[in-house]
Design an enzyme around this catalytic site. Structure first.
Site, PDB file in Angstrom:
ATOM      1  N   ILE A 142      57.325  60.004   5.544  1.00  0.00           N
ATOM      2  CA  ILE A 142      57.617  59.900   6.977  1.00  0.00           C
ATOM      3  C   ILE A 142      57.268  58.485   7.415  1.00  0.00           C
ATOM      4  O   ILE A 142      56.102  58.077   7.361  1.00  0.00           O
ATOM      5  CB  ILE A 142      56.811  60.933   7.791  1.00  0.00           C
ATOM      6  CG1 ILE A 142      57.055  62.357   7.257  1.00  0.00           C
ATOM      7  CG2 ILE A 142      57.189  60.845   9.274  1.00  0.00           C
ATOM      8  CD1 ILE A 142      56.160  63.406   7.903  1.00  0.00           C
ATOM      9  N   ASP A 143      58.276  57.752   7.847  1.00  0.00           N
ATOM     10  CA  ASP A 143      58.087  56.337   8.215  1.00  0.00           C
ATOM     11  C   ASP A 143      58.987  56.025   9.406  1.00  0.00           C
ATOM     12  O   ASP A 143      59.971  55.303   9.282  1.00  0.00           O
ATOM     13  CB  ASP A 143      58.401  55.451   7.007  1.00  0.00           C
ATOM     14  CG  ASP A 143      58.060  54.000   7.274  1.00  0.00           C
ATOM     15  OD1 ASP A 143      57.017  53.733   7.887  1.00  0.00           O
ATOM     16  OD2 ASP A 143      58.847  53.128   6.875  1.00  0.00           O
TER      17      ASP A 143
END
Length: 221
Positions: A142-143
């Site tokens: 998750i970025d």
């Protein structure tokens, strides 16, 4: 290449575009490498690539090489995907979800993201995709940033519970967060406290490249 050589002395901007989603997208030669930036922060390559590489190393390259399917929420220029495919030599499937189609055009043109054969790019909102997908993943990265801001939904228990449900047994979540003030510290601690400790183990890697904190979640049961 002259811009690359001069970039060791001073950053050389070679591309700038206004994006409806990301506001400003810039491609710059910096210290001999191409990086992708928003107006106020690094989006791909440069410091961001070092941050996520550190997280992947903490999980273990040997474990990653045995995985079948990795999900990347927030692709931008695709630096973590390049790390997986070109540095770690990961051969399994990679699904990248990116809300900004213009960002993917830049990633393909300047960073050759479309040359990674095992990569499938889906233009979609990460929240919507997580609700719809029927797949399960060995690793979820998750970025997701809007410049220096992180969408609130990332820290809501509904979203985190759903992402955890998508993990295979012994799977991992690698969550890149930004810490700019004490409220962000409190936010991250609350996020960790709401993860079910009977099913998942959690680890925090603080102060990576000054303002980033990585959260690693492993499904243990």
């Amino acid at each position: 290449m002259i811009p690359k050589l001069f970039s060791y002395l001073i950053p050389i901007k070679i591309f700038k575009k206004k994006s409806a989603r990301s506001k400003t997208i810039e491609v710059t030669w910096a210290n001999g490498e191409l990086v992708l930036d928003s107006e106020n922060t690094n989006y791909s390559y440069g410091s961001l690539q070092r941050i996520l590489r550190y997280g992947l190393r903490n999980i273990g390259y040997d474990k990653i090489l045995k995985m079948d399917h990795i999900l990347v929420l927030g692709v931008a220029g695709g630096s973590v995907i390049k790390t997986l495919a070109e540095e770690i030599k990961y051969k399994g499937k990679i699904t990248g979800v990116e809300i900004d189609a213009e960002m993917i055009q830049v990633a393909n043109e300047y960073f050759n993201l479309n040359q990674i054969e095992q990569l499938e790019i889906i233009i979609d909102d990460a929240f919507e995709f997580v609700l719809k997908t029927k797949e399960h993943y060995d690793l979820i990265i998750i970025d997701i940033f809007e410049d220096i801001k992180m969408p609130n939904f990332l820290f809501e228990s509904f979203f985190s519970n759903r992402v955890c449900q998508l993990l295979k047994n012994k799977g991992f979540i690698l969550f890149n967060t930004m810490i700019l003030d004490e409220a962000h510290n409190v936010r991250n601690k609350k996020y960790i406290s709401e993860i079910d400790s009977k099913l998942f183990s959690t680890k925090m890697l603080p102060r990576v490249e000054d303002h980033n904190e990585l959260i690693i979640i492993e499904k243990v049961a």
